[in-house]
Motif scaffolding. Sequence first.
Motif, PDB file in Angstrom:
ATOM      1  N   ASN A   1       0.800  -1.220   0.000  1.00  0.00           N
ATOM      2  CA  ASN A   1       0.000   0.000   0.000  1.00  0.00           C
ATOM      3  C   ASN A   1       0.833   1.269   0.000  1.00  0.00           C
ATOM      4  O   ASN A   1       0.266   2.364   0.124  1.00  0.00           O
ATOM      5  CB  ASN A   1      -0.925   0.024   1.224  1.00  0.00           C
ATOM      6  N   HIS A   2       2.130   1.164  -0.095  1.00  0.00           N
ATOM      7  CA  HIS A   2       2.988   2.327   0.026  1.00  0.00           C
ATOM      8  C   HIS A   2       4.067   2.335  -1.061  1.00  0.00           C
ATOM      9  O   HIS A   2       4.425   1.282  -1.620  1.00  0.00           O
ATOM     10  CB  HIS A   2       3.671   2.358   1.401  1.00  0.00           C
TER      11      HIS A   2
ATOM     12  N   ASP B   1       3.205  15.478   6.420  1.00  0.00           N
ATOM     13  CA  ASP B   1       2.364  15.297   7.605  1.00  0.00           C
ATOM     14  C   ASP B   1       0.966  15.861   7.386  1.00  0.00           C
ATOM     15  O   ASP B   1      -0.031  15.285   7.834  1.00  0.00           O
ATOM     16  CB  ASP B   1       3.047  15.969   8.799  1.00  0.00           C
TER      17      ASP B   1
ATOM     18  N   TYR C   1      -0.675  13.316   4.576  1.00  0.00           N
ATOM     19  CA  TYR C   1      -0.860  11.900   4.886  1.00  0.00           C
ATOM     20  C   TYR C   1      -0.930  11.584   6.380  1.00  0.00           C
ATOM     21  O   TYR C   1      -1.323  10.479   6.744  1.00  0.00           O
ATOM     22  CB  TYR C   1       0.295  11.066   4.289  1.00  0.00           C
TER      23      TYR C   1
ATOM     24  N   ASP D   1      -0.008  10.161   9.815  1.00  0.00           N
ATOM     25  CA  ASP D   1       0.878   9.087  10.256  1.00  0.00           C
ATOM     26  C   ASP D   1       1.159   8.070   9.155  1.00  0.00           C
ATOM     27  O   ASP D   1       2.000   7.178   9.347  1.00  0.00           O
ATOM     28  CB  ASP D   1       0.263   8.363  11.464  1.00  0.00           C
ATOM     29  N   GLU D   2       0.438   8.153   8.029  1.00  0.00           N
ATOM     30  CA  GLU D   2       0.656   7.199   6.937  1.00  0.00           C
ATOM     31  C   GLU D   2       1.987   7.430   6.231  1.00  0.00           C
ATOM     32  O   GLU D   2       2.463   6.562   5.507  1.00  0.00           O
ATOM     33  CB  GLU D   2      -0.489   7.286   5.925  1.00  0.00           C
ATOM     34  N   ALA D   3       2.557   8.617   6.381  1.00  0.00           N
ATOM     35  CA  ALA D   3       3.829   8.942   5.716  1.00  0.00           C
ATOM     36  C   ALA D   3       4.933   9.063   6.759  1.00  0.00           C
ATOM     37  O   ALA D   3       4.678   9.416   7.920  1.00  0.00           O
ATOM     38  CB  ALA D   3       3.712  10.237   4.926  1.00  0.00           C
ATOM     39  N   SER D   4       6.157   8.780   6.322  1.00  0.00           N
ATOM     40  CA  SER D   4       7.300   8.894   7.240  1.00  0.00           C
ATOM     41  C   SER D   4       8.561   9.246   6.458  1.00  0.00           C
ATOM     42  O   SER D   4       8.676   8.921   5.268  1.00  0.00           O
ATOM     43  CB  SER D   4       7.504   7.580   8.010  1.00  0.00           C
TER      44      SER D   4
ATOM     45  N   ARG E   1       8.527   7.166   2.888  1.00  0.00           N
ATOM     46  CA  ARG E   1       7.445   6.157   2.741  1.00  0.00           C
ATOM     47  C   ARG E   1       6.104   6.895   2.744  1.00  0.00           C
ATOM     48  O   ARG E   1       5.746   7.540   3.723  1.00  0.00           O
ATOM     49  CB  ARG E   1       7.501   5.164   3.893  1.00  0.00           C
TER      50      ARG E   1
ATOM     51  N   PRO F   1       1.775   6.744   1.162  1.00  0.00           N
ATOM     52  CA  PRO F   1       0.729   5.862   0.610  1.00  0.00           C
ATOM     53  C   PRO F   1       0.674   5.971  -0.906  1.00  0.00           C
ATOM     54  O   PRO F   1       0.948   7.018  -1.490  1.00  0.00           O
ATOM     55  CB  PRO F   1      -0.559   6.380   1.255  1.00  0.00           C
TER      56      PRO F   1
END
Length: 574
Positions: free
Chosen positions: A501-502, A539, A542, A544-547, A563, A565
């Motif tokens: 998914n990423h 941030d 996305y 918390d879905e991105a880092s 990383r 989505p």
Amino acid sequence: MNLFKKYRIRYLLFGSFFFFIFVLLCIIILVSYQYSVRGIVNTSTNYQEDQLKLISEDLTGKLETFEGYSIVLSRQKIFRDVISGNRMFHGSSVNSLTQDFSNIVYSIPPIHSIEIFLASPPVDNIQYPVRYTELSTVYEEKWYQKIEEESSSWLGKRMVDTVAGNKPVISYGRKITTSRGELQSVIIINLDPLTLQGWLLGFSEQANLVLLDNNGQEISSTSSTEIDRHFYENLINARDSKPEDELTFQVRHEDDFVVATTIPSVDWTLMEITPYEEMISTSKRMAKALIIIGAIAVFLAFIGTLVLTRSFTKPILHLASVMKTYDINQPSPELPTGYKNEFGQLFKGFQDLTSRSKMLYQSLDDQNRRQREAEIKALQANINPHFLYNTLDQLNWIAIERGDNDMSKMFELLGKMLRIGLSKGESIITLKNELKYLEYYLQIQKIQLEERFDYRINLVGNENYLIPKLTLQPFVENAVIHGFQDGRKGIVDIQVDEESNHLVIKILDNGIGLQKKSPTSYHLETGGYGIRNVKERLDVYYGDEASVEVMNRENGGTIVKIRIPKVMEQEKGI
């Protein structure tokens, strides 16, 4: 239609409680009344049956007494001589027979008169207590059928001629026959009906007693109830339906309740008639008392239910009112305190909900503000691309005219970067365009550093995924400017891979790695500002879905791992 969805809870709660209590009281009153009526009827009928059995036994004994009188009269010698014809029938004999029988009538008050049927009755038949009739006429009498096959029987109620006219009597007849069975005479003892009525009244002056013969004719009665044919048919049906070994039976006729018993010796029926309303009058009085008590109880239940309903619904209605008028911009509403039950949990839950709502609202407001600031910073970073694009185009022509090909190439690449950077005002572009933008930048650095710099871009998978604009360039710029400042040959490797998914984007370099810097120098570095801007925008888009991870490599240099989505064009909603 679901009432619990349509009407207010206060009305439903009050109506349900009150209706339940009202129905319960009605059921209690009805059941109590039914049991009371049944108990009174059973008790009354059992008592009446016992009384009727006693009366029946007493009547049987008294009637058997008069049957004995008939035997005594039939065996008197003077009577036998008269009916046998052994004496001349003359006045003295008639007077003697009449005198003897008259004395018996006068000495026994219940006997009204005596009738004698003879073959040759006296011519002068004066209306005395003893009366003579031609024997041949007996066959014309309806009552004769009752003794035709028997020696004697009660004949029921009859009308006889007296000095005062026709009078009702209750008759008992006995046949006198010869040894060869020829009928010689019939003697009938007539009883006064008032005698039987007196016997019945002697047991109870209040009881409505009725004595019927086997034809349904009333013999004696202390009741004013008329015994019609329909009444008698109901009585016969009830008598026929009872067990053979039972003498008593019951029947309901219109508004009367009848308890009856059969007198076997005479085949008569003795019954007591009680108005049903009179029988259940005690139950009705009890029912009225219960209704009054029930009305008081319903009133008290009404008050109690109203108080309880208000106590239960007041906190709910207060909470509903607060929820209806609450606004996110208002201070937290004041709710009742001191509740330790479910109401307290509701109030606490609402307060927690409003607190979380305010926090979420504030978070969304901060997020929108940060997004706007990030967009503004991104636009400011472009430094008015339209103006720069036109300026670079003019500089490119100047460089071409002067024969400076490297400068012309750099202007051309920078113009292409600006075209992608402009992107018709879009903040989100495809991964393909983001990598093109990055490649144009790397080509510029390649022209500038020549042999001291090289790069690789490796894309595995779909290049049409969406990504925020200018996500990768600040990290590459940071590596070029700060990683290779010691004059080494720098290599930048960009790898794009897919997970379920990423998207996973890695930027590797062989520079000097991460160095500890003073706060002052950190804020002056363009790369550090750009990286912070990228993190803020990821941030915002996305959460918390991105880092973003930045770390030193084991063999020297830096690795950046981004990383995010996977989002396609048709799913664009960030």
